[in-house]
Design a protein around this motif. Structure first.
Motif, PDB file in Angstrom:
ATOM      1  N   GLU A  84      48.631 103.284  30.124  1.00 34.92           N
ATOM      2  CA  GLU A  84      46.259 103.327  30.171  1.00 34.92           C
ATOM      3  C   GLU A  84      45.749 102.288  30.576  1.00 34.92           C
ATOM      4  N   TRP A  85      45.032 102.221  31.549  1.00 35.74           N
ATOM      5  CA  TRP A  85      44.301 101.404  32.015  1.00 35.74           C
ATOM      6  C   TRP A  85      43.187 100.945  31.300  1.00 35.74           C
ATOM      7  N   ALA A  86      42.903  99.672  30.462  1.00 37.06           N
ATOM      8  CA  ALA A  86      42.653  99.089  29.475  1.00 37.06           C
ATOM      9  C   ALA A  86      40.863  98.218  30.131  1.00 37.06           C
ATOM     10  N   GLY A  87      41.283  98.018  30.689  1.00 34.08           N
ATOM     11  CA  GLY A  87      39.420  97.929  31.913  1.00 34.08           C
ATOM     12  C   GLY A  87      40.546  96.300  32.386  1.00 34.08           C
ATOM     13  N   THR A  88      41.745  95.309  31.745  1.00 32.48           N
ATOM     14  CA  THR A  88      41.081  94.275  32.331  1.00 32.48           C
ATOM     15  C   THR A  88      43.225  94.602  32.466  1.00 32.48           C
ATOM     16  N   GLY A  89      43.883  95.291  32.237  1.00 30.98           N
ATOM     17  CA  GLY A  89      44.804  95.769  32.620  1.00 30.98           C
ATOM     18  C   GLY A  89      45.774  96.811  31.736  1.00 30.98           C
ATOM     19  N   TRP A  90      47.097  97.211  32.246  1.00 32.94           N
ATOM     20  CA  TRP A  90      47.938  98.049  31.395  1.00 32.94           C
ATOM     21  C   TRP A  90      48.358  98.252  30.313  1.00 32.94           C
ATOM     22  N   GLN A  91      48.089  98.793  29.406  1.00 34.06           N
ATOM     23  CA  GLN A  91      48.546  98.937  28.363  1.00 34.06           C
ATOM     24  C   GLN A  91      48.699 100.246  27.685  1.00 34.06           C
TER      25      GLN A  91
END
Length: 128
Positions: A84-91
């Motif tokens: 999932e996209w966390a806004g600054t990278g994938w988590q």
């Protein structure tokens, strides 16, 4: 002592600027590394299986709710490890950014599509 304080303040300010630049460069390198890692995984995939296309918009929910929907953007390159996209990278799933409405999620999706294969990016509405 006034000169010493001025030099000390100047050094502290310069140190803060250098630390901010280092953090920015680290973020940029992390994103580039992540991008290269995904590209490498794609190239190592057997070419005999065509990737399935996923819709980029959520399916309408049959349940009606008084709360507005919450949306997440997922990267589905590997079905066993959806991110999932966390806004600054994938988590990992459950740790991504939650968008309060579909329009905000679609705007972020458009930005991500510049760097990631569109067929692997989807927006999902989270159930409450």
């Amino acid at each position: 002592m006034s000169v010493a304080n001025t030099v000390n303040d100047t050094l502290k300010q310069r140190l803060a600027e250098l630390e901010a630049e280092q953090a920015r460069q680290y973020q940029t390198l992390s994103e580039e590394f992540e991008w290269l890692h995904v590209e490498l995984q794609q190239k190592q995939r057997p070419q005999s299986t065509a990737p399935k296309k996923h819709p980029s918009t959520p399916k309408p929910s049959s349940k009606s709710s008084s709360k507005p929907g919450q949306f997440v953007i997922r990267l589905t390159l590997d079905p066993k490890q959806v991110l999932e996209w966390a806004g600054t990278g994938w988590q990992k799933c459950g740790m991504g950014r939650i968008y309060p409405n579909l329009e905000t999620a679609q705007h972020s999706l458009q930005q991500l599509q510049k760097h990631w294969p569109s067929q692997y990016l989807i927006i999902l509405e989270q159930s409450s």
